[in-house]
Motif scaffolding. Structure first.
Motif, PDB file in Angstrom:
ATOM      1  N   ALA A 194       0.786  -1.242   0.000  1.00  0.00           N
ATOM      2  CA  ALA A 194       0.000   0.000   0.000  1.00  0.00           C
ATOM      3  C   ALA A 194       0.815   1.289   0.000  1.00  0.00           C
ATOM      4  CB  ALA A 194      -0.979   0.035   1.181  1.00  0.00           C
ATOM      5  N   VAL A 195       2.130   1.232   0.232  1.00  0.00           N
ATOM      6  CA  VAL A 195       2.993   2.412   0.327  1.00  0.00           C
ATOM      7  C   VAL A 195       2.706   3.168   1.621  1.00  0.00           C
ATOM      8  CG1 VAL A 195       3.765   4.567  -0.747  1.00  0.00           C
ATOM      9  CG2 VAL A 195       3.157   2.613  -2.195  1.00  0.00           C
ATOM     10  N   GLU A 196       1.438   3.377   1.937  1.00  0.00           N
ATOM     11  CA  GLU A 196       1.033   4.095   3.142  1.00  0.00           C
ATOM     12  C   GLU A 196       0.557   3.117   4.206  1.00  0.00           C
ATOM     13  OE1 GLU A 196      -2.701   6.320   2.802  1.00  0.00           O
ATOM     14  OE2 GLU A 196      -2.968   5.412   0.817  1.00  0.00           O
ATOM     15  N   ALA A 197       0.449   3.614   5.430  1.00  0.00           N
ATOM     16  CA  ALA A 197       0.077   2.771   6.568  1.00  0.00           C
ATOM     17  C   ALA A 197      -1.358   2.272   6.443  1.00  0.00           C
ATOM     18  CB  ALA A 197       0.240   3.551   7.865  1.00  0.00           C
ATOM     19  N   LEU A 198      -1.535   0.988   6.714  1.00  0.00           N
ATOM     20  CA  LEU A 198      -2.841   0.357   6.816  1.00  0.00           C
ATOM     21  C   LEU A 198      -2.873  -0.489   8.084  1.00  0.00           C
ATOM     22  CD1 LEU A 198      -3.927  -0.928   3.277  1.00  0.00           C
ATOM     23  CD2 LEU A 198      -5.139   0.675   4.765  1.00  0.00           C
ATOM     24  N   PRO A 199      -3.744  -0.203   9.052  1.00  0.00           N
ATOM     25  CA  PRO A 199      -4.684   0.913   9.037  1.00  0.00           C
ATOM     26  C   PRO A 199      -3.951   2.242   9.170  1.00  0.00           C
ATOM     27  CG  PRO A 199      -4.704  -0.150  11.186  1.00  0.00           C
ATOM     28  CD  PRO A 199      -3.834  -0.992  10.307  1.00  0.00           C
ATOM     29  N   PRO A 200      -4.569   3.321   8.687  1.00  0.00           N
ATOM     30  CA  PRO A 200      -3.902   4.619   8.734  1.00  0.00           C
ATOM     31  C   PRO A 200      -3.972   5.227  10.121  1.00  0.00           C
ATOM     32  CG  PRO A 200      -6.093   4.857   7.836  1.00  0.00           C
ATOM     33  CD  PRO A 200      -5.889   3.381   8.063  1.00  0.00           C
TER      34      PRO A 200
END
Length: 341
Positions: free
Chosen positions: A266-272
């Motif tokens: 996802a490149v970004e944090a999951l969960p955000p």
């Protein structure tokens, strides 16, 4: 004359900047100067495969709806074409054939997201009724067609499909930022200040049309698990971008990078990180990049060997060649990126 797809441009977007019917977004910034800048990074003639084996991570515990590839033979005269003599008597022809087919989940392993992968419920025409909308105002149901909307039309992305990225023949300068060297295996949400500190300390130059590659060590751990990933360990390890960091979002917009690729999900944090207010995107960087600015995202790239080579030679840039499959209508694609030093 056809009505415009949108009359209300999202506040954070570049819709229309590359043309009313653009489907390439910031990949338009990969011009001849960007390609030549990438070629000038080739000093040693060494190439690195940046793809996981396409049957990794393994199983489907990390993403229940995605499964590893399934190979099967094709058939000739009702016989599976594996080790099949073309002439069983061997008197006329001596050829032996093997031929296969694959059921492939396009975003199971090392991949590109197309702009049809993530959109937004958005009121693009001022009717007061938000609808599924994608980059540059392309519409869910009209341009990205699901089974319930097909009415005999092909299912898939009629616009914004991954094939547009393939035809672009993505090749430009890649720039690697080594997050693993700073944060190791610790779980760390990387914000703007963290990223800028590394870029400044390592004296990394990033220019328009470059592709930003983020090395966290996540894919190395996936490889070490040998097809049996531990979801709890992976979810609590390695750095990842804080997609809710407004300053980081602003830098991505202002940097004019053509795309972002990382070695994690996802490149970004999951969960955000928790949102300030609702409604909001669960994937804020996906919304910013794919929906707003046409910045492709690459996930699960294998960057460890490249990162070591760059560190030894005190470099950060390289020639990156990374076109997806020319698979008409797909919303994502496996990719075998190649870095050349």
């Amino acid at each position: 004359m056809n009505k415009p797809r949108w009359t209300r441009r999202p506040e954070r977007s570049n819709w229309g900047d590359f043309g009313a019917d653009d489907e390439l977004g910031r990949l338009n910034l990969i011009d001849h100067n960007a390609v030549l800048r990438g070629v000038r990074e080739v000093k040693e003639g060494r190439s690195f495969c940046l793809s996981l084996p396409l049957d990794y991570p393994g199983g489907n515990v990390l993403s229940p709806r995605r499964h590893p590839p399934k190979l099967c033979p094709t058939f000739r005269d009702d016989k599976p074409v594996y080790n099949l003599p073309l002439d069983e008597s061997g008197l006329t022809h001596t050829d032996v054939l093997s031929d296969d087919a694959v059921l492939l989940h396009t975003q199971y392993s090392t991949q590109w997201d197309s702009f049809a992968h993530v959109g937004k419920l958005y009121d693009a025409t001022g009717t007061g009724a938000p609808k599924p909308i994608y980059y540059n105002g392309y519409r869910g149901g009209d341009d990205i067609v699901g089974p319930s909307e097909s009415n005999g039309r092909p299912i898939g992305a009629q616009r914004l499909g991954i094939e547009t990225m393939a035809v672009k023949a993505i090749q430009t300068r890649g720039v690697l930022v080594n997050l693993f060297s700073r944060f190791g295996r610790d779980r760390k949400l990387v914000n703007y200040d963290d990223l800028m500190r590394i870029i400044d300390e390592d004296q990394i130059s990033i220019e328009s049309g470059d592709i930003l590659c983020l090395y966290t060590g996540f894919a190395d751990m996936v490889m070490q698990m040998k097809g049996k990933p531990d979801p709890q360990l992976l979810a609590s390890s390695h750095s990842v971008l804080d997609g809710r960091c407004t300053s980081l979002q602003n830098w991505i917009v202002d940097s004019n990078i053509a795309a972002i690729a990382a070695d994690n999900y996802a490149v970004e944090a999951l969960p955000p990180a928790p949102a300030v207010a609702a409604p909001c995107a669960r994937l804020p960087l996906h919304e910013l990049c794919l929906f707003g600015y046409g910045i492709p995202l690459g996930e699960l790239w294998l960057l460890g060997e490249l990162a070591s080579a760059l560190e030894k030679s005190k470099r950060h840039g390289f020639l990156l060649t990374a076109p997806p499959l020319r698979l008409t209508g797909a919303v994502g694609s496996p990719v075998t990126p190649v870095a050349t030093l």
